[in-house]
Design a protein around this motif. Structure first.
Motif, PDB file in Angstrom:
ATOM      1  N   SER A  98       0.829  -1.208   0.000  1.00  0.00           N
ATOM      2  CA  SER A  98       0.000   0.000   0.000  1.00  0.00           C
ATOM      3  C   SER A  98       0.861   1.255   0.000  1.00  0.00           C
ATOM      4  CB  SER A  98      -0.926  -0.004   1.225  1.00  0.00           C
ATOM      5  OG  SER A  98      -1.815  -1.100   1.171  1.00  0.00           O
ATOM      6  N   SER A  99       1.967   1.211   0.733  1.00  0.00           N
ATOM      7  CA  SER A  99       2.896   2.340   0.770  1.00  0.00           C
ATOM      8  C   SER A  99       3.455   2.622  -0.618  1.00  0.00           C
ATOM      9  CB  SER A  99       4.037   2.038   1.747  1.00  0.00           C
ATOM     10  OG  SER A  99       5.096   2.956   1.599  1.00  0.00           O
ATOM     11  N   GLY A 100       3.892   1.573  -1.297  1.00  0.00           N
ATOM     12  CA  GLY A 100       4.433   1.747  -2.644  1.00  0.00           C
ATOM     13  C   GLY A 100       3.391   2.251  -3.620  1.00  0.00           C
ATOM     14  N   LYS A 101       2.176   1.728  -3.494  1.00  0.00           N
ATOM     15  CA  LYS A 101       1.099   2.146  -4.396  1.00  0.00           C
ATOM     16  C   LYS A 101       0.744   3.602  -4.168  1.00  0.00           C
ATOM     17  CE  LYS A 101      -3.604   0.915  -5.807  1.00  0.00           C
ATOM     18  NZ  LYS A 101      -4.781   0.046  -5.549  1.00  0.00           N
ATOM     19  N   LEU A 102       0.726   4.017  -2.916  1.00  0.00           N
ATOM     20  CA  LEU A 102       0.380   5.394  -2.593  1.00  0.00           C
ATOM     21  C   LEU A 102       1.400   6.367  -3.185  1.00  0.00           C
ATOM     22  CD1 LEU A 102      -1.652   7.107  -0.897  1.00  0.00           C
ATOM     23  CD2 LEU A 102       0.007   6.991   0.955  1.00  0.00           C
ATOM     24  N   ARG A 103       2.671   6.066  -3.017  1.00  0.00           N
ATOM     25  CA  ARG A 103       3.712   6.941  -3.568  1.00  0.00           C
ATOM     26  C   ARG A 103       3.677   6.938  -5.102  1.00  0.00           C
ATOM     27  NH1 ARG A 103       8.326   5.283  -3.081  1.00  0.00           N
ATOM     28  NH2 ARG A 103       7.991   3.226  -2.145  1.00  0.00           N
ATOM     29  N   GLU A 104       3.430   5.780  -5.679  1.00  0.00           N
ATOM     30  CA  GLU A 104       3.373   5.679  -7.141  1.00  0.00           C
ATOM     31  C   GLU A 104       2.234   6.515  -7.711  1.00  0.00           C
ATOM     32  OE1 GLU A 104       2.648   2.224 -10.547  1.00  0.00           O
ATOM     33  OE2 GLU A 104       3.094   1.650  -8.490  1.00  0.00           O
ATOM     34  N   GLU A 105       1.088   6.488  -7.045  1.00  0.00           N
ATOM     35  CA  GLU A 105      -0.079   7.199  -7.549  1.00  0.00           C
ATOM     36  C   GLU A 105       0.002   8.704  -7.320  1.00  0.00           C
ATOM     37  OE1 GLU A 105      -3.434   5.398  -5.691  1.00  0.00           O
ATOM     38  OE2 GLU A 105      -3.449   3.652  -7.027  1.00  0.00           O
ATOM     39  N   CYS A 106       0.672   9.110  -6.247  1.00  0.00           N
ATOM     40  CA  CYS A 106       0.614  10.517  -5.860  1.00  0.00           C
ATOM     41  C   CYS A 106       1.851  11.339  -6.222  1.00  0.00           C
ATOM     42  CB  CYS A 106       0.381  10.632  -4.351  1.00  0.00           C
ATOM     43  SG  CYS A 106      -1.286  10.144  -3.834  1.00  0.00           S
ATOM     44  N   CYS A 107       3.006  10.723  -6.234  1.00  0.00           N
ATOM     45  CA  CYS A 107       4.232  11.512  -6.355  1.00  0.00           C
ATOM     46  C   CYS A 107       4.438  12.089  -7.759  1.00  0.00           C
ATOM     47  CB  CYS A 107       5.442  10.693  -5.924  1.00  0.00           C
ATOM     48  SG  CYS A 107       5.468  10.377  -4.137  1.00  0.00           S
ATOM     49  N   SER A 108       3.691  11.606  -8.728  1.00  0.00           N
ATOM     50  CA  SER A 108       3.825  12.138 -10.088  1.00  0.00           C
ATOM     51  C   SER A 108       2.714  13.129 -10.433  1.00  0.00           C
ATOM     52  CB  SER A 108       3.809  10.987 -11.103  1.00  0.00           C
ATOM     53  OG  SER A 108       2.597  10.263 -11.024  1.00  0.00           O
ATOM     54  N   THR A 109       1.834  13.426  -9.467  1.00  0.00           N
ATOM     55  CA  THR A 109       0.741  14.369  -9.718  1.00  0.00           C
ATOM     56  C   THR A 109       1.218  15.804  -9.536  1.00  0.00           C
ATOM     57  OG1 THR A 109       0.008  14.313  -7.412  1.00  0.00           O
ATOM     58  CG2 THR A 109      -0.934  12.654  -8.908  1.00  0.00           C
ATOM     59  N   LYS A 110       0.374  16.760  -9.918  1.00  0.00           N
ATOM     60  CA  LYS A 110       0.731  18.169  -9.793  1.00  0.00           C
ATOM     61  C   LYS A 110       0.812  18.607  -8.340  1.00  0.00           C
ATOM     62  CE  LYS A 110      -1.220  19.622 -14.250  1.00  0.00           C
ATOM     63  NZ  LYS A 110      -2.208  20.514 -14.930  1.00  0.00           N
ATOM     64  N   ASP A 111      -0.005  17.999  -7.478  1.00  0.00           N
ATOM     65  CA  ASP A 111      -0.009  18.356  -6.059  1.00  0.00           C
ATOM     66  C   ASP A 111       0.130  17.075  -5.223  1.00  0.00           C
ATOM     67  OD1 ASP A 111      -0.333  19.369  -3.542  1.00  0.00           O
ATOM     68  OD2 ASP A 111      -2.165  20.496  -3.982  1.00  0.00           O
ATOM     69  N   PRO A 112       1.352  16.550  -5.068  1.00  0.00           N
ATOM     70  CA  PRO A 112       1.552  15.291  -4.349  1.00  0.00           C
ATOM     71  C   PRO A 112       1.020  15.314  -2.920  1.00  0.00           C
ATOM     72  CG  PRO A 112       3.528  15.896  -5.558  1.00  0.00           C
ATOM     73  CD  PRO A 112       2.623  17.077  -5.626  1.00  0.00           C
TER      74      PRO A 112
END
Length: 508
Positions: A385-399
């Motif tokens: 879940s930690s990896g998925k969360l970072r993968e989904e959010c860290c590339s967005t405009k507002d992480p």
């Protein structure tokens, strides 16, 4: 009738000729489709077939295919072995037609795709059979059964072993090779080969001995290290197969943190990475001593680092047999929950930085050491879940906004899971099993006073089964993952307070 077992060096492992054949056996283990598209491959197979002889070649084929198709029946593996041996006998004779092998392997692939195929079933077979020619053969060759959740082989008594051996030596040997190799299918092939060979040699020696009881005692003592290596490497490689290198490293880190919570992240991370490297190098290696050599080197590092942190490591590490020392460490239960200062949490910026994975791993390490009863399956879910969360959010405009939003939903799902699993495993590890079930029954009754006796009994058995399988240090990863997620086996029976740490920090 001769006893169908390899006896090249009298219980001291595989001979040089068998070691040379191990690479070929990986090809033979492809089972449905031996073809690799190169004529020289079959020439090599024939060379090894002639060198080993039919019986040794047959024994190796049983081991390799039982290992590859660990959920196949004895009869299915038998059909497969007979086809492979027949192909070798037909196409490895002097003057055999050059097209013999290609025609034979094509016939095998056709037979594999027939509705009444006698070979081990696999859910991927239908997709492979939609292809034609070499593509079909290569697809079939890549199929492999997942490991069994728990080894199913139970060794009979010495008397029962000898009785079965005397009745039919070949049938006894074949069944043992099948049952043992399918049960410990994730153990490296050289380890499995040495273990089965020495066992059958022990039986053939002691069952004709005038004093079988002392003979078995002596032989079992000689095999103890090899038996432990087989059991341990099967567990290690099953976890590696299920998790992959990075997740295995985290799993081992969390396990060590729970056993030695006073050790620092900097102390334990190199040990976890070293353990993952052992798995990566040796689980698929054909080197005869890879697993034992690397595992013993790793054990020495663990003992040197952790003996100062917990007297139980001193107890495990004082033995002269490093393999026994390693097994002792693996079986060590978690330490009592320590009193540690509040852990600092990584910021959202750190989580999305170049060392984000390391920061997340450190945060989960702090969770594991403060809650030593959390089972591996739950920690593994948190890791995913930690990896998925970072993968989904860290590339967005507002992480930060993404992390904050998704974090709330994740915590709503996962904190109850953490709560129930930690409480359940803590009680299981502390209490005798009957007392554990008694208290569990009482707590379930208090939490759901209106539930029917049948419903409460169902909940009791579910949770007791989970605890007895998944709260153990060597819990099977795939089986326990299926019990944790997505099925809500551990849903709380009632409100029970638990100081759950935040999985991720608030935005800063």
């Amino acid at each position: 009738m001769g006893f169908p077992v390899l006896l090249p060096s009298r219980r001291r492992g595989a001979s040089s000729s068998m070691r040379a054949a191990l690479a070929v056996l990986l090809l033979l283990a492809a089972a449905h489709a031996l073809h690799r598209g190169k004529a020289y491959v079959w020439e090599k197979v024939c060379q090894e077939y002639r060198m080993l002889g039919k019986e040794n070649f047959r024994t190796l084929t049983i081991i390799a295919n039982s290992r590859k198709y660990s959920n196949g029946t004895f009869e299915e593996i038998g059909h497969l072995v007979r086809e492979i041996i027949s192909l070798a006998e037909t196409c490895c004779t002097d003057g055999a037609d050059p097209s013999c092998y290609d025609a034979g392997s094509t016939a095998l692939s056709v037979k594999s795709c027939s509705a009444d195929s006698p070979f081990p079933a696999h859910p991927g077979t239908a997709a492979c059979c939609a292809h034609e020619g070499l593509e079909r053969k290569l697809c079939l060759a890549a199929l492999r059964h997942p490991p069994q959740p728990l080894p199913r082989y139970l060794q009979p008594s010495d008397k029962e072993l000898c009785q079965a051996f005397r009745e039919d030596p070949r049938e006894f040997a074949d069944r043992f090779l099948y049952e043992y190799s399918s049960s410990y299918s994730q153990a490296p092939l050289p380890v499995l080969l040495a273990s089965t060979t020495t066992f059958l040699s022990m039986v053939s020696t002691c069952c004709i001995s005038p004093a079988p009881t002392p003979c078995f005692l002596k032989e079992k003592l000689e095999r103890k290290t090899l038996s432990l290596l087989t059991l341990t490497s099967n567990r290690i490689c099953s976890r590696f197969s299920a998790y992959g290198k990075d997740k295995v490293s985290f799993s081992y880190l969390a396990s060590l943190a729970q056993k030695a919570p006073s050790a620092s992240f900097e102390d334990l991370l190199p040990l976890a990475q070293d353990a993952a490297e052992v798995s990566s190098q040796c689980c698929d290696s054909l080197a005869e001593d890879c697993m034992q050599k690397k595992l013993l080197e790793h054990t020495a590092k663990v003992c040197a680092t952790l003996s100062a942190h917990d007297g139980r490591f001193v107890d495990c590490c004082t033995g002269k047999n490093l393999m026994e020392n390693h097994f002792c460490i693996l079986a060590m239960p978690p330490a009592p929950a320590p009193k540690l200062p509040e852990a600092s949490e990584p910021t959202n910026k750190e989580l999305c930085g170049k060392d984000g994975a390391l920061h997340a791993t450190r945060s989960l390490f702090e969770l594991a050491r403060r809650h030593p009863s959390l089972p591996d399956a739950v920690l593994a879910k948190l890791y995913d879940s930690s990896g998925k969360l970072r993968e989904e959010c860290c590339s967005t405009k507002d992480p930060s906004a993404c992390l904050d939003s998704k974090r709330k939903r994740m915590e709503a799902e996962l904190v109850p899971l953490l709560e129930k699993a930690s409480q359940l495993c803590e009680q299981y590890n502390k209490l005798p099993f009957l007392e554990f079930k008694k208290r569990l029954r009482e707590s379930l009754g208090q939490a759901e006073p209106g539930a029917s006796p049948a419903h409460l009994e169902q909940l009791l058995e579910q949770r007791a089964a989970f605890a007895s399988t998944c709260c153990l240090p060597d819990a099977p990863p795939l089986l326990c993952a299926s019990k944790v997620w997505p099925r809500p086996l551990l849903r709380p029976a009632g409100p029970e307070p638990w100081a759950a740490p935040r999985l991720f920090p608030p935005s800063r």
